[in-house]
Design a protein around this motif. Structure first.
Motif, short mmCIF file in Angstrom:
data_model
loop_
_atom_site.label_atom_id
_atom_site.label_comp_id
_atom_site.label_asym_id
_atom_site.label_seq_id
_atom_site.Cartn_x
_atom_site.Cartn_y
_atom_site.Cartn_z
N LEU A 47 11.06 39.92 30.87
CA LEU A 47 10.49 40.78 29.84
C LEU A 47 9.77 39.91 28.80
O LEU A 47 10.09 39.93 27.62
N GLU A 48 8.78 39.17 29.26
CA GLU A 48 8.04 38.26 28.38
C GLU A 48 6.95 39.00 27.63
O GLU A 48 6.31 39.89 28.18
N SER A 49 6.74 38.61 26.37
CA SER A 49 5.63 39.09 25.54
C SER A 49 5.56 40.62 25.46
O SER A 49 4.50 41.21 25.58
N LYS A 50 6.69 41.25 25.23
CA LYS A 50 6.75 42.71 25.14
C LYS A 50 7.03 43.20 23.72
O LYS A 50 7.20 44.39 23.50
N GLN A 51 7.11 42.28 22.76
CA GLN A 51 7.42 42.58 21.36
C GLN A 51 8.76 43.30 21.19
O GLN A 51 8.95 44.10 20.28
N LEU A 52 9.69 43.02 22.10
CA LEU A 52 11.03 43.59 21.98
C LEU A 52 11.76 42.91 20.83
O LEU A 52 11.67 41.70 20.66
N ALA A 53 12.48 43.70 20.06
CA ALA A 53 13.28 43.16 18.96
C ALA A 53 14.72 43.62 19.14
O ALA A 53 14.98 44.71 19.64
N GLY A 54 15.61 42.77 18.72
CA GLY A 54 17.04 43.08 18.81
C GLY A 54 17.79 41.82 19.16
O GLY A 54 17.26 40.71 19.09
N SER A 55 19.03 41.99 19.55
CA SER A 55 19.84 40.84 19.96
C SER A 55 20.05 40.88 21.46
O SER A 55 19.86 41.91 22.10
N ILE A 56 20.40 39.74 22.01
CA ILE A 56 20.65 39.64 23.45
C ILE A 56 22.12 39.95 23.68
O ILE A 56 23.00 39.23 23.22
N SER A 57 22.38 41.01 24.40
CA SER A 57 23.74 41.46 24.63
C SER A 57 24.51 40.49 25.53
O SER A 57 23.98 40.05 26.56
N PRO A 58 25.75 40.18 25.18
CA PRO A 58 26.59 39.35 26.05
C PRO A 58 26.82 40.00 27.42
O PRO A 58 27.18 39.32 28.38
N SER A 59 26.57 41.29 27.53
CA SER A 59 26.75 41.99 28.81
C SER A 59 25.83 41.44 29.89
O SER A 59 26.05 41.69 31.07
N ILE A 60 24.84 40.67 29.50
CA ILE A 60 23.94 40.06 30.47
C ILE A 60 24.72 39.21 31.47
O ILE A 60 24.32 39.06 32.62
N ALA A 61 25.86 38.70 31.05
CA ALA A 61 26.70 37.87 31.93
C ALA A 61 27.34 38.68 33.04
O ALA A 61 27.84 38.12 34.02
N ASN A 62 27.34 40.00 32.94
CA ASN A 62 27.87 40.85 34.01
C ASN A 62 26.89 41.01 35.16
O ASN A 62 27.23 41.59 36.18
N LEU A 63 25.67 40.51 34.98
CA LEU A 63 24.67 40.51 36.05
C LEU A 63 24.90 39.22 36.85
O LEU A 63 24.15 38.27 36.74
N THR A 64 25.94 39.20 37.63
CA THR A 64 26.43 37.96 38.24
C THR A 64 25.52 37.37 39.31
O THR A 64 25.72 36.23 39.72
N PHE A 65 24.50 38.10 39.76
CA PHE A 65 23.54 37.56 40.73
C PHE A 65 22.28 37.05 40.04
O PHE A 65 21.33 36.64 40.69
N LEU A 66 22.27 37.08 38.71
CA LEU A 66 21.09 36.72 37.93
C LEU A 66 20.71 35.25 38.16
O LEU A 66 21.53 34.35 38.00
N GLN A 67 19.45 35.03 38.53
CA GLN A 67 18.92 33.69 38.74
C GLN A 67 17.89 33.32 37.68
O GLN A 67 17.67 32.14 37.42
N LYS A 68 17.27 34.34 37.10
CA LYS A 68 16.21 34.08 36.12
C LYS A 68 16.32 35.05 34.96
O LYS A 68 16.40 36.26 35.15
N VAL A 69 16.30 34.49 33.75
CA VAL A 69 16.22 35.28 32.52
C VAL A 69 15.02 34.75 31.77
O VAL A 69 14.98 33.58 31.38
N SER A 70 14.02 35.59 31.59
CA SER A 70 12.81 35.19 30.88
C SER A 70 12.48 36.24 29.82
O SER A 70 11.94 37.30 30.13
#
Length: 186
Positions: A82-105
């Motif tokens: 989700l690059e350059s989308k002007q999203l605002a907020g905090s990054i949820s720790p729940s992202i760690a539940n995406l256990t197959f995640l290889q890329k976070v951008s």
């Protein structure tokens, strides 16, 4: 025809009875990825381009904008881009539940707060790009747990402190200026 339907139903029930872990595991992991993404979305306070408007249960989450799922495991999220989308907020720790995640951008947005330490527990993570945001605090030492990490980009944030020494354990990283790391090519 009715007999075929009854036989099919019996086969399905037998399969679920004999192999409940298979059906349950797929349902559980699917629900886990969905829940993690919805929790991530709940921490977004501004989405001026409506990027996350597709993030609802009318579409399968693998069809949501910025979400990529795997080929071998088609219901598992492997990338969040989700690059350059002007999203605002905090990054949820729940992202760690995406256990197959290889890329976070998530670069070039308006994310604030700390980098969740839980990101360091993503054992398949290869690329982490959180550059050009308003993140603060320190770089989590848990990132040293991600042995597959090849690229870390954290420049242009409000981070303080030093690079955690245990990042040296990530043998695939090479240090560059501005807290940016790249994969060392063999």
């Amino acid at each position: 025809m009715e007999l075929c339907n009854h036989l099919l139903a019996i086969h399905v029930v037998l399969f679920l009875f004999l192999f409940p872990h298979v059906a349950t595991k797929e349902l559980t992991t699917s629900k886990t990825d969905l829940s993690a993404l919805l929790l991530f979305k709940s921490q977004i306070s501004s989405d001026p381009f409506g990027v996350l408007s597709s993030w609802n249960e009318s579409l399968h989450y693998c069809q949501w904008q910025g979400v990529l799922c795997g080929r071998r495991h088609p219901d598992r999220v492997t990338a969040l881009v989700l690059e350059s989308k002007q999203l605002a907020g905090s990054i949820s720790p729940s992202i760690a539940n995406l256990t197959f995640l290889q890329k976070v951008s998530l670069s070039d947005n308006h994310f604030h707060g700390n980098i969740p330490i839980e990101i360091g527990y993503l054992s398949r993570l290869r690329t982490l790009n959180l550059s050009i945001n308003f993140l603060e605090g320190t770089i989590p030492s848990t990132l040293g747990n991600s042995s597959r990490l090849q690229i870390i980009q954290l420049s242009s944030n409000n981070l303080r402190g030093t690079i955690p020494p245990n990042l040296v354990q990530c043998k695939r990283l090479q240090s560059h200026k501005n807290h940016t790391f790249h994969h060392r090519k063999p």
